[in-house]
Design a protein around this motif. Structure first.
Motif, PDB file in Angstrom:
ATOM      1  N   LEU A  68     -62.169  28.824 -45.130  1.00  0.00           N
ATOM      2  CA  LEU A  68     -62.408  27.729 -46.065  1.00  0.00           C
ATOM      3  C   LEU A  68     -61.242  27.587 -47.044  1.00  0.00           C
ATOM      4  CD1 LEU A  68     -66.099  28.727 -46.823  1.00  0.00           C
ATOM      5  CD2 LEU A  68     -65.420  26.644 -45.613  1.00  0.00           C
ATOM      6  N   PHE A  72     -63.119  26.887 -52.461  1.00  0.00           N
ATOM      7  CA  PHE A  72     -64.368  26.318 -51.930  1.00  0.00           C
ATOM      8  C   PHE A  72     -65.600  26.963 -52.555  1.00  0.00           C
ATOM      9  CE2 PHE A  72     -67.791  25.660 -48.922  1.00  0.00           C
ATOM     10  CZ  PHE A  72     -67.586  24.371 -48.448  1.00  0.00           C
ATOM     11  N   LYS A  81     -68.784  21.470 -56.592  1.00  0.00           N
ATOM     12  CA  LYS A  81     -69.104  20.976 -55.260  1.00  0.00           C
ATOM     13  C   LYS A  81     -70.611  20.786 -55.170  1.00  0.00           C
ATOM     14  CE  LYS A  81     -66.754  22.433 -51.780  1.00  0.00           C
ATOM     15  NZ  LYS A  81     -66.203  21.120 -51.358  1.00  0.00           N
ATOM     16  N   ASN A  88     -68.851  23.471 -42.299  1.00  0.00           N
ATOM     17  CA  ASN A  88     -68.524  24.220 -43.517  1.00  0.00           C
ATOM     18  C   ASN A  88     -69.646  25.168 -43.912  1.00  0.00           C
ATOM     19  OD1 ASN A  88     -65.948  23.274 -43.930  1.00  0.00           O
ATOM     20  ND2 ASN A  88     -66.574  21.606 -45.265  1.00  0.00           N
TER      21      ASN A  88
END
Length: 284
Positions: A68, A72, A81, A88
């Motif tokens: 990733l 992330f 996020k 993912n």
């Protein structure tokens, strides 16, 4: 002889595929609409933070291990996020040494972060052993012969696609005995994702190993075999990987002729995508 490529359809819940060119099968990466987590729920963020503490891993190292972007996991923990979808989510599970199922609510598998032997608490599912895959062996189709009820095997769900139905096949013959990095040998059992149940969520890629079916005589006889995919602009090829040169690839053009000859009675369809190879060492 030109082969027709077919794939599973929904009509009448049968396993007979409608005819199509391989151009209708998705070949590019697509973001899945399932397996998503809602980051508005702080429970998910807390679960990730707890998991990082359990395995003794910082979020940057975890992101690297999962393939990733570096920030992330930090972005998840800080609520920057808001959602994680498709592949993912599978990468996040890998980064945390757990599974998508556990990330979505089931208790995670505890780990010290070091290799160890431990019992898994992942639930087992019953999977049907559909039959034998053996290149060159055309057998009478089941609707023309009497067959016993298929055997079943207990196994864990697929890590990346836990909601997709699994199917198993027993391996005969030597058509994949040179597959790399791990050959598929006679006596092995392959655990696969049912291609119909994927419904286009996993596009075909170069190097994928699949179970394909060829039928002759209007479907009276069929061959199931394991092949590795090679994608080209105008065709898809299904290759054996064998030391036995008698095994030949199956070549399927992307655009099929409208009026095939009478001799062109062979049809090809993808049954499953191989995910695991299993075997048992006899005790006696």
């Amino acid at each position: 002889m030109m082969a027709k490529l077919m794939f599973h359809g929904d009509a009448e819940h049968s396993r007979i595929f409608p005819t199509t060119s391989i151009g209708n099968i998705p070949l590019a990466v697509e973001d899945g609409k399932s397996d998503k987590s809602d980051m508005d729920d702080s429970t998910f963020r807390n679960r990730i933070a707890d998991r990082l503490a359990e395995i003794g891993r910082n979020p940057f190292e975890a992101a690297r291990r999962g393939g990733l972007e570096r920030s992330f996991i930090v972005d998840i923990l800080t609520a920057k996020k808001k959602s994680v979808r498709g592949q993912n989510l599978a990468k996040l599970a890998k980064a945390l040494d757990t599974t998508v199922e556990h990330l979505l609510g089931e208790p995670p598998v505890k780990s010290s972060g070091k290799p160890s032997l431990a019992l898994t608490n992942a639930p087992l599912v019953e999977v049907k052993v559909a039959g034998i895959v053996e290149a060159g062996a055309f057998r009478e189709a089941p609707w023309f012969s009497d067959e016993d009820e298929p055997a079943t095997v207990a196994t864990t769900r697929d890590r990346d696609f836990p909601e997709v139905q699994l199917v198993a096949f027993d391996v005969g013959g030597d058509s994949m005995n040179a597959l790399k990095p791990r050959p598929i040998l006679p006596g092995d059992r392959v655990i696969c994702l049912d291609f119909e149940d994927l419904r286009g969520r996993l596009p075909l890629r170069d190097g994928m190993v699949v179970v394909v079916e060829q039928t002759l005589d209007g479907g009276h006889h069929r061959e199931w075999s394991v092949k590795q995919i090679e994608l080209y602009e105008d065709r898809t090829e299904f290759h054996p990987r064998s030391t036995n040169k008698a095994h030949k690839p199956i070549v399927v053009p992307r655009v099929l002729a409208r009026d095939p000859s009478e001799e062109d009675n062979r049809q090809v369809k993808i049954l499953a995508i191989v995910r695991r190879i299993e075997n048992e060492v006899p005790l006696f």
